[in-house]
Motif scaffolding. Structure first.
Motif, PDB file in Angstrom:
ATOM      1  N   SER A 179       0.857  -1.184   0.000  1.00 40.97           N
ATOM      2  CA  SER A 179       0.000   0.000   0.000  1.00 40.97           C
ATOM      3  C   SER A 179       0.891   1.231   0.000  1.00 40.97           C
ATOM      4  CB  SER A 179      -0.913   0.009   1.235  1.00 40.97           C
ATOM      5  OG  SER A 179      -0.152   0.225   2.410  1.00 40.97           O
ATOM      6  N   SER A 180       0.281   2.403  -0.070  1.00 38.50           N
ATOM      7  CA  SER A 180       1.064   3.639  -0.006  1.00 38.50           C
ATOM      8  C   SER A 180       1.761   3.777   1.332  1.00 38.50           C
ATOM      9  CB  SER A 180       0.149   4.844  -0.239  1.00 38.50           C
ATOM     10  OG  SER A 180      -0.868   4.894   0.741  1.00 38.50           O
ATOM     11  N   CYS A 181       1.260   3.070   2.348  1.00 39.44           N
ATOM     12  CA  CYS A 181       1.826   3.125   3.699  1.00 39.44           C
ATOM     13  C   CYS A 181       2.922   2.079   3.904  1.00 39.44           C
ATOM     14  CB  CYS A 181       0.701   2.919   4.710  1.00 39.44           C
ATOM     15  SG  CYS A 181       1.185   2.974   6.437  1.00 39.44           S
ATOM     16  N   TYR A 182       2.923   1.039   3.069  1.00 41.40           N
ATOM     17  CA  TYR A 182       3.851  -0.075   3.274  1.00 41.40           C
ATOM     18  C   TYR A 182       4.199  -0.680   1.918  1.00 41.40           C
ATOM     19  CZ  TYR A 182       5.850  -4.230   5.576  1.00 41.40           C
ATOM     20  OH  TYR A 182       6.683  -5.226   6.023  1.00 41.40           O
ATOM     21  N   GLN A 183       5.215  -0.111   1.299  1.00 37.75           N
ATOM     22  CA  GLN A 183       5.586  -0.517  -0.051  1.00 37.75           C
ATOM     23  C   GLN A 183       6.681  -1.581   0.008  1.00 37.75           C
ATOM     24  OE1 GLN A 183       6.431   3.151  -2.127  1.00 37.75           O
ATOM     25  NE2 GLN A 183       4.328   3.873  -1.942  1.00 37.75           N
ATOM     26  N   VAL A 184       6.268  -2.781   0.319  1.00 39.51           N
ATOM     27  CA  VAL A 184       7.183  -3.909   0.512  1.00 39.51           C
ATOM     28  C   VAL A 184       6.716  -5.072  -0.348  1.00 39.51           C
ATOM     29  CG1 VAL A 184       8.050  -5.587   2.192  1.00 39.51           C
ATOM     30  CG2 VAL A 184       7.836  -3.178   2.833  1.00 39.51           C
ATOM     31  N   ASN A 185       7.656  -5.696  -1.061  1.00 36.55           N
ATOM     32  CA  ASN A 185       7.312  -6.783  -1.978  1.00 36.55           C
ATOM     33  C   ASN A 185       7.707  -8.170  -1.485  1.00 36.55           C
ATOM     34  OD1 ASN A 185       6.121  -5.290  -4.179  1.00 36.55           O
ATOM     35  ND2 ASN A 185       8.161  -4.456  -4.555  1.00 36.55           N
ATOM     36  N   GLY A 186       8.554  -8.244  -0.459  1.00 36.57           N
ATOM     37  CA  GLY A 186       9.015  -9.550   0.005  1.00 36.57           C
ATOM     38  C   GLY A 186       9.381  -9.518   1.467  1.00 36.57           C
ATOM     39  N   ASP A 187       9.649 -10.687   2.035  1.00 34.94           N
ATOM     40  CA  ASP A 187       9.952 -10.773   3.461  1.00 34.94           C
ATOM     41  C   ASP A 187      11.220 -10.013   3.838  1.00 34.94           C
ATOM     42  OD1 ASP A 187       7.700 -12.240   3.876  1.00 34.94           O
ATOM     43  OD2 ASP A 187       8.716 -14.164   4.207  1.00 34.94           O
ATOM     44  N   THR A 188      12.187  -9.922   2.906  1.00 35.32           N
ATOM     45  CA  THR A 188      13.420  -9.200   3.237  1.00 35.32           C
ATOM     46  C   THR A 188      13.174  -7.706   3.401  1.00 35.32           C
ATOM     47  OG1 THR A 188      13.971  -8.966   0.890  1.00 35.32           O
ATOM     48  CG2 THR A 188      14.900 -10.873   2.070  1.00 35.32           C
ATOM     49  N   GLY A 189      12.026  -7.234   2.914  1.00 35.39           N
ATOM     50  CA  GLY A 189      11.690  -5.826   3.077  1.00 35.39           C
ATOM     51  C   GLY A 189      10.922  -5.516   4.344  1.00 35.39           C
ATOM     52  N   ALA A 190      10.554  -6.561   5.097  1.00 34.37           N
ATOM     53  CA  ALA A 190       9.831  -6.339   6.354  1.00 34.37           C
ATOM     54  C   ALA A 190      10.709  -5.524   7.307  1.00 34.37           C
ATOM     55  CB  ALA A 190       9.450  -7.668   6.982  1.00 34.37           C
ATOM     56  N   HIS A 191      10.115  -4.537   7.951  1.00 38.43           N
ATOM     57  CA  HIS A 191      10.913  -3.638   8.781  1.00 38.43           C
ATOM     58  C   HIS A 191      10.053  -2.993   9.861  1.00 38.43           C
ATOM     59  CE1 HIS A 191       9.118  -0.981   5.722  1.00 38.43           C
ATOM     60  NE2 HIS A 191       9.104  -0.067   6.686  1.00 38.43           N
ATOM     61  N   ILE A 192      10.746  -2.379  10.803  1.00 36.85           N
ATOM     62  CA  ILE A 192      10.115  -1.506  11.794  1.00 36.85           C
ATOM     63  C   ILE A 192      10.539  -0.079  11.472  1.00 36.85           C
ATOM     64  CG2 ILE A 192      10.094  -0.780  14.205  1.00 36.85           C
ATOM     65  CD1 ILE A 192       8.499  -3.304  13.746  1.00 36.85           C
ATOM     66  N   HIS A 193       9.546   0.773  11.338  1.00 35.91           N
ATOM     67  CA  HIS A 193       9.809   2.202  11.139  1.00 35.91           C
ATOM     68  C   HIS A 193       9.905   2.829  12.532  1.00 35.91           C
ATOM     69  CE1 HIS A 193       9.448   6.227   9.303  1.00 35.91           C
ATOM     70  NE2 HIS A 193       8.627   6.514  10.311  1.00 35.91           N
ATOM     71  N   LEU A 194      11.077   3.353  12.869  1.00 33.16           N
ATOM     72  CA  LEU A 194      11.340   3.907  14.200  1.00 33.16           C
ATOM     73  C   LEU A 194      11.468   5.423  14.105  1.00 33.16           C
ATOM     74  CD1 LEU A 194      12.213   3.580  17.238  1.00 33.16           C
ATOM     75  CD2 LEU A 194      14.570   3.408  16.374  1.00 33.16           C
ATOM     76  N   GLU A 195      10.730   6.133  14.957  1.00 33.21           N
ATOM     77  CA  GLU A 195      10.866   7.584  15.061  1.00 33.21           C
ATOM     78  C   GLU A 195      11.160   7.958  16.511  1.00 33.21           C
ATOM     79  OE1 GLU A 195       7.950  10.060  13.277  1.00 33.21           O
ATOM     80  OE2 GLU A 195       7.789   8.866  11.446  1.00 33.21           O
ATOM     81  N   VAL A 196      12.021   8.968  16.691  1.00 35.07           N
ATOM     82  CA  VAL A 196      12.492   9.340  18.029  1.00 35.07           C
ATOM     83  C   VAL A 196      12.400  10.852  18.198  1.00 35.07           C
ATOM     84  CG1 VAL A 196      14.467   9.263  19.617  1.00 35.07           C
ATOM     85  CG2 VAL A 196      14.058   7.359  18.038  1.00 35.07           C
ATOM     86  N   ILE A 197      12.080  11.288  19.427  1.00 32.66           N
ATOM     87  CA  ILE A 197      12.001  12.720  19.719  1.00 32.66           C
ATOM     88  C   ILE A 197      12.415  12.985  21.166  1.00 32.66           C
ATOM     89  CG2 ILE A 197       9.553  12.561  20.360  1.00 32.66           C
ATOM     90  CD1 ILE A 197       9.181  15.400  19.226  1.00 32.66           C
ATOM     91  N   ASN A 198      13.097  14.116  21.382  1.00 33.82           N
ATOM     92  CA  ASN A 198      13.411  14.610  22.725  1.00 33.82           C
ATOM     93  C   ASN A 198      12.227  15.357  23.300  1.00 33.82           C
ATOM     94  OD1 ASN A 198      16.072  13.801  23.077  1.00 33.82           O
ATOM     95  ND2 ASN A 198      16.897  15.876  23.215  1.00 33.82           N
ATOM     96  N   ARG A 199      12.147  15.410  24.620  1.00 31.70           N
ATOM     97  CA  ARG A 199      11.146  16.269  25.265  1.00 31.70           C
ATOM     98  C   ARG A 199      11.525  17.733  25.074  1.00 31.70           C
ATOM     99  NH1 ARG A 199       7.696  18.958  26.066  1.00 31.70           N
ATOM    100  NH2 ARG A 199       6.197  19.106  27.761  1.00 31.70           N
ATOM    101  N   THR A 200      12.820  18.043  25.148  1.00 26.40           N
ATOM    102  CA  THR A 200      13.324  19.387  24.881  1.00 26.40           C
ATOM    103  C   THR A 200      14.528  19.262  23.960  1.00 26.40           C
ATOM    104  OG1 THR A 200      14.755  19.334  26.844  1.00 26.40           O
ATOM    105  CG2 THR A 200      12.564  20.280  27.114  1.00 26.40           C
TER     106      THR A 200
END
Length: 234
Positions: A179-200
């Motif tokens: 989908s537009s949210c998960y453009q993966v064609n095979g198992d090797t493309g499986a991933h975790i999308h990680l986002e990080v932010i500071n409080r300040t």
């Protein structure tokens, strides 16, 4: 009589002038310079891959944190940086935060977001987004947050308000439909999308080449740092 009144007035005026420096108006008496307090020493928290065991950093060289899209926001701000960390479906997903700060104090991690990760709201399009918040127990300070996206098979116990340890299972890596949210064609493309932010200020990532292998003890970033802007390396 006039002379007596004049003399009394002179005495009263003299006394008032003598007392005036010691009887400032109440408004002036309440003015004071704000007390300067020394800030606590900054303590950072390491960020690890949110996958137990081996994983791969930016496997195809298309999602470096210097330019990878940031989707989510916390405290009204777009997250500081993001990266895709790859592992085939079925790997255990865990909290990315270390259990101690750089000063050695314990870190408590709490679940603050549990929602389908894709805008469609359909788990089949990209799994769960699980938001986590790290707090320095020594000071009670919230240091930062992370959004762990594309999580499959989330346990019922992972709900908003739950406290999680470094090895508590948040779910598993999964393969979702294209989908537009998960453009993966095979198992090797499986991933975790990680986002990080500071409080300040801004957190940072550890720069490395695409396709580098990671272990669950590889530091990939830090929260609690004082970088000058988003998407900066440590």
């Amino acid at each position: 009589m006039n002379k007596l009144v004049t003399a009394r007035r002179s005495i009263i005026c003299a006394l008032a002038a003598a007392v005036a420096p010691f009887a400032a108006p109440t408004a002036h008496a309440q003015e004071s310079r704000p007390q300067e307090s020394r800030p606590l020493a900054a303590a950072t928290v390491p960020v690890y891959p949110p996958i137990q065991g081996a994983s791969v950093w930016d496997r195809f060289g298309e999602t470096p944190p210097s330019s990878h899209h940031r989707v989510f926001s916390n405290w009204g701000y777009l997250n500081d940086w993001s990266v895709d960390i790859y592992q085939n479906p079925g790997a255990t997903v865990v909290s990315p935060f270390g259990s101690k700060t750089s000063s050695g104090s314990p870190v408590t991690v709490q679940v603050v977001t549990v929602t389908p990760g894709c805008a469609t709201g359909n788990l089949a399009d990209g799994g769960w987004r699980i938001g986590l918040e790290a707090r320095d127990d020594a000071t009670g300070t919230v240091v930062g947050r992370a959004d762990v996206m594309h999580v499959d098979q989330k346990p019922d116990s992972i709900t908003v308000g739950a406290t999680v340890g470094p090895w508590d299972r948040l779910g598993r890596t999964g393969r979702f439909r294209y989908s537009s949210c998960y453009q993966v064609n095979g198992d090797t493309g499986a991933h975790i999308h990680l986002e990080v932010i500071n409080r300040t200020a801004y957190s940072c990532y550890v720069a490395r080449s695409a396709g580098v292998g990671l272990s669950d003890e590889t530091v990939v970033g830090h929260i609690g740092t004082s970088n000058s802007g988003p998407q900066q390396s440590c």
